[in-house]
Motif scaffolding. Structure first.
Motif, mmCIF file in Angstrom:
data_model
loop_
_atom_site.group_PDB
_atom_site.id
_atom_site.type_symbol
_atom_site.label_atom_id
_atom_site.label_comp_id
_atom_site.label_asym_id
_atom_site.label_seq_id
_atom_site.Cartn_x
_atom_site.Cartn_y
_atom_site.Cartn_z
ATOM 1 N N GLY A 92 6.756 -12.774 -55.120
ATOM 2 C CA GLY A 92 5.799 -13.885 -55.135
ATOM 3 C C GLY A 92 6.418 -15.226 -55.472
ATOM 4 O O GLY A 92 5.859 -16.022 -56.229
ATOM 5 N N VAL A 93 7.582 -15.479 -54.875
ATOM 6 C CA VAL A 93 8.298 -16.729 -55.150
ATOM 7 C C VAL A 93 8.407 -17.539 -53.856
ATOM 8 O O VAL A 93 8.664 -16.978 -52.787
ATOM 9 C CB VAL A 93 9.718 -16.435 -55.700
ATOM 10 C CG1 VAL A 93 10.552 -17.709 -55.756
ATOM 11 C CG2 VAL A 93 9.627 -15.787 -57.075
ATOM 12 N N VAL A 94 8.215 -18.846 -53.971
ATOM 13 C CA VAL A 94 8.512 -19.773 -52.877
ATOM 14 C C VAL A 94 9.575 -20.762 -53.359
ATOM 15 O O VAL A 94 9.420 -21.371 -54.422
ATOM 16 C CB VAL A 94 7.265 -20.533 -52.400
ATOM 17 C CG1 VAL A 94 7.651 -21.679 -51.469
ATOM 18 C CG2 VAL A 94 6.315 -19.591 -51.673
ATOM 19 N N SER B 126 2.718 -29.700 -43.563
ATOM 20 C CA SER B 126 3.484 -28.544 -44.032
ATOM 21 C C SER B 126 2.965 -28.009 -45.362
ATOM 22 O O SER B 126 3.205 -26.849 -45.699
ATOM 23 C CB SER B 126 4.974 -28.901 -44.143
ATOM 24 O OG SER B 126 5.560 -28.899 -42.852
ATOM 25 N N LEU B 127 2.254 -28.840 -46.107
ATOM 26 C CA LEU B 127 1.650 -28.327 -47.346
ATOM 27 C C LEU B 127 0.660 -27.208 -47.039
ATOM 28 O O LEU B 127 0.472 -26.290 -47.838
ATOM 29 C CB LEU B 127 0.959 -29.465 -48.109
ATOM 30 C CG LEU B 127 1.911 -30.505 -48.726
ATOM 31 C CD1 LEU B 127 1.114 -31.688 -49.252
ATOM 32 C CD2 LEU B 127 2.759 -29.881 -49.830
ATOM 33 N N ARG B 128 0.034 -27.285 -45.871
ATOM 34 C CA ARG B 128 -0.878 -26.199 -45.482
ATOM 35 C C ARG B 128 -0.097 -24.919 -45.216
ATOM 36 O O ARG B 128 -0.540 -23.812 -45.554
ATOM 37 C CB ARG B 128 -1.668 -26.582 -44.229
ATOM 38 C CG ARG B 128 -2.547 -27.783 -44.428
ATOM 39 C CD ARG B 128 -3.401 -28.084 -43.193
ATOM 40 N NE ARG B 128 -3.966 -29.411 -43.285
ATOM 41 C CZ ARG B 128 -5.023 -29.732 -44.033
ATOM 42 N NH1 ARG B 128 -5.643 -28.781 -44.722
ATOM 43 N NH2 ARG B 128 -5.471 -30.959 -44.091
ATOM 44 N N ILE B 129 1.067 -25.054 -44.591
ATOM 45 C CA ILE B 129 1.909 -23.881 -44.322
ATOM 46 C C ILE B 129 2.322 -23.239 -45.649
ATOM 47 O O ILE B 129 2.235 -22.024 -45.820
ATOM 48 C CB ILE B 129 3.163 -24.310 -43.518
ATOM 49 C CG1 ILE B 129 2.753 -24.874 -42.159
ATOM 50 C CG2 ILE B 129 4.145 -23.155 -43.376
ATOM 51 C CD1 ILE B 129 3.884 -25.554 -41.386
ATOM 52 N N ILE B 130 2.736 -24.068 -46.590
ATOM 53 C CA ILE B 130 3.151 -23.552 -47.899
ATOM 54 C C ILE B 130 1.968 -22.870 -48.584
ATOM 55 O O ILE B 130 2.113 -21.804 -49.199
ATOM 56 C CB ILE B 130 3.707 -24.699 -48.775
ATOM 57 C CG1 ILE B 130 4.955 -25.284 -48.121
ATOM 58 C CG2 ILE B 130 4.002 -24.210 -50.192
ATOM 59 C CD1 ILE B 130 5.438 -26.584 -48.760
ATOM 60 N N ALA C 167 2.117 -16.339 -53.263
ATOM 61 C CA ALA C 167 3.138 -16.567 -54.283
ATOM 62 C C ALA C 167 2.505 -17.208 -55.506
ATOM 63 O O ALA C 167 1.510 -17.937 -55.392
ATOM 64 C CB ALA C 167 4.239 -17.486 -53.748
ATOM 65 N N ASP C 168 3.074 -16.928 -56.659
ATOM 66 C CA ASP C 168 2.604 -17.578 -57.882
ATOM 67 C C ASP C 168 3.747 -18.190 -58.696
ATOM 68 O O ASP C 168 3.567 -18.517 -59.867
ATOM 69 C CB ASP C 168 1.770 -16.624 -58.738
ATOM 70 C CG ASP C 168 2.480 -15.329 -59.015
ATOM 71 O OD1 ASP C 168 3.715 -15.274 -58.809
ATOM 72 O OD2 ASP C 168 1.814 -14.366 -59.434
ATOM 73 N N ILE C 169 4.888 -18.318 -58.059
ATOM 74 C CA ILE C 169 6.001 -19.040 -58.687
ATOM 75 C C ILE C 169 6.589 -19.981 -57.637
ATOM 76 O O ILE C 169 6.926 -19.553 -56.535
ATOM 77 C CB ILE C 169 7.101 -18.075 -59.181
ATOM 78 C CG1 ILE C 169 6.550 -17.133 -60.255
ATOM 79 C CG2 ILE C 169 8.296 -18.864 -59.730
ATOM 80 C CD1 ILE C 169 7.542 -16.066 -60.691
ATOM 81 N N LEU C 170 6.710 -21.248 -58.008
ATOM 82 C CA LEU C 170 7.287 -22.251 -57.118
ATOM 83 C C LEU C 170 8.611 -22.725 -57.710
ATOM 84 O O LEU C 170 8.648 -23.200 -58.850
ATOM 85 C CB LEU C 170 6.323 -23.436 -56.978
ATOM 86 C CG LEU C 170 6.800 -24.569 -56.063
ATOM 87 C CD1 LEU C 170 6.695 -24.151 -54.593
ATOM 88 C CD2 LEU C 170 5.980 -25.841 -56.308
ATOM 89 N N SER D 61 -0.554 -20.345 -58.935
ATOM 90 C CA SER D 61 -0.770 -20.208 -57.501
ATOM 91 C C SER D 61 -0.064 -21.310 -56.709
ATOM 92 O O SER D 61 -0.289 -22.507 -56.936
ATOM 93 C CB SER D 61 -2.273 -20.251 -57.217
ATOM 94 O OG SER D 61 -2.493 -20.618 -55.868
ATOM 95 N N VAL D 62 0.784 -20.895 -55.775
ATOM 96 C CA VAL D 62 1.469 -21.882 -54.940
ATOM 97 C C VAL D 62 0.468 -22.551 -53.992
ATOM 98 O O VAL D 62 0.608 -23.733 -53.657
ATOM 99 C CB VAL D 62 2.640 -21.216 -54.191
ATOM 100 C CG1 VAL D 62 3.215 -22.135 -53.119
ATOM 101 C CG2 VAL D 62 3.733 -20.814 -55.194
#
Ligand SMILES: [Zn+2]
Ligand SMILES: [Zn+2]
Length: 249
Positions: free
Chosen positions: A173-175, A210-214, A219-222, A233-234
């Motif tokens: 859950g990482v971006v 691109s914020l919509r893509i992200i 994921a819950d870790i940025l 929440s990312v």
């Protein structure tokens, strides 16, 4: 800039000016972004600090070809034989066949803004004004997970540059968001999830999209390219950045 283990085999390295990420599988290492040219020793030290050897670098991945993210990439390739993987859409930029970067004129016209002058001085000290590219970037296979340590999934998130790529680690859950979504910057008056000040983006409209893509990634870790880690929440972080968008920033 001590690496912090965020999840099993996922290490975040935060420095004042820019961040990078190390993914491990046994002794093998994936480096995601490589700091400024003046930080090559810091990148090597960060690998040693997690008990690995830079000889074990299997691949260097790049979010985008700005000097603060590719600064040690050519050195790692030359010294350790690590391929430098970039999204196919970022290859020309990495080779400096095109330019999608804030110009010295952009910096000068914003130098009056709080934080910009001290940032520019630090950038110069870290080699940020060098004409710097990657000689032979390897276009990464997309779509799908890469086979290097950590099996990151590249996701095109254009706007900051045409081929800006973020990396999703779905199992933990990482971006890893590079400059497509940051939590702060020496030139920004606010902290928390946001885009860079507008003059850093090649295409602001695309960066906003691109914020919509992200926001669609589970994921819950940025792990941003600038400023500290963001827990939570990312999708909500991306929404916060969208809410903050203002045309004159
Ligand atoms: Zn950038
Ligand atoms: Zn950056």
């Amino acid at each position: 800039m001590k690496p912090v283990e965020i999840a099993d085999g996922v290490f975040f390295v935060h420095s004042e000016m820019v961040n990078w990420v190390l993914l491990t599988n046994g002794d093998a290492v994936t480096v995601i972004d490589t700091g400024y040219p003046g930080q090559r020793g810091d990148v090597e030290d960060s690998i040693r600090a997690i008990g690995r050897d830079p000889q074990g670098i299997e691949a260097a991945l790049i979010t985008h070809a700005h000097v603060d993210h590719i600064g040690s990439a050519q050195y790692l390739a030359d010294t350790y034989g690590a391929p430098v993987l970039v999204h196919p859409n970022e290859v020309a930029h990495a080779r400096r066949e095109c330019h999608e970067v804030a110009t010295p004129g952009d910096v000068l016209s914003n130098i009056w803004r709080p934080g910009v002058l001290p940032w520019a001085i630090k950038l110069i000290r870290l080699g940020g004004t060098a004409k710097y590219g990657i000689d032979s970037p390897t276009p990464m296979p997309v779509p799908g997970a890469l086979t290097c340590p950590g099996a990151p999934v590249p996701v095109l998130a254009p706007g900051h540059t045409s081929g800006h790529t973020i990396y999703h680690l779905p199992d933990c859950g990482v971006v890893i968001s590079g400059d497509a979504l940051i939590t702060g910057h020496p030139t920004s008056p606010v902290s928390g999830p946001q885009l860079l000040p507008q003059w850093f983006d090649h295409d602001r409209g695309a960066a906003a999209e691109s914020l919509r893509i992200i926001g669609e990634l589970a994921a819950d870790i940025l792990l941003p390219g600038h400023w500290p880690i963001h827990h939570g929440s990312v999708a909500e972080a991306a929404a916060t950045a969208r809410e903050r968008l203002a045309p004159t920033r």
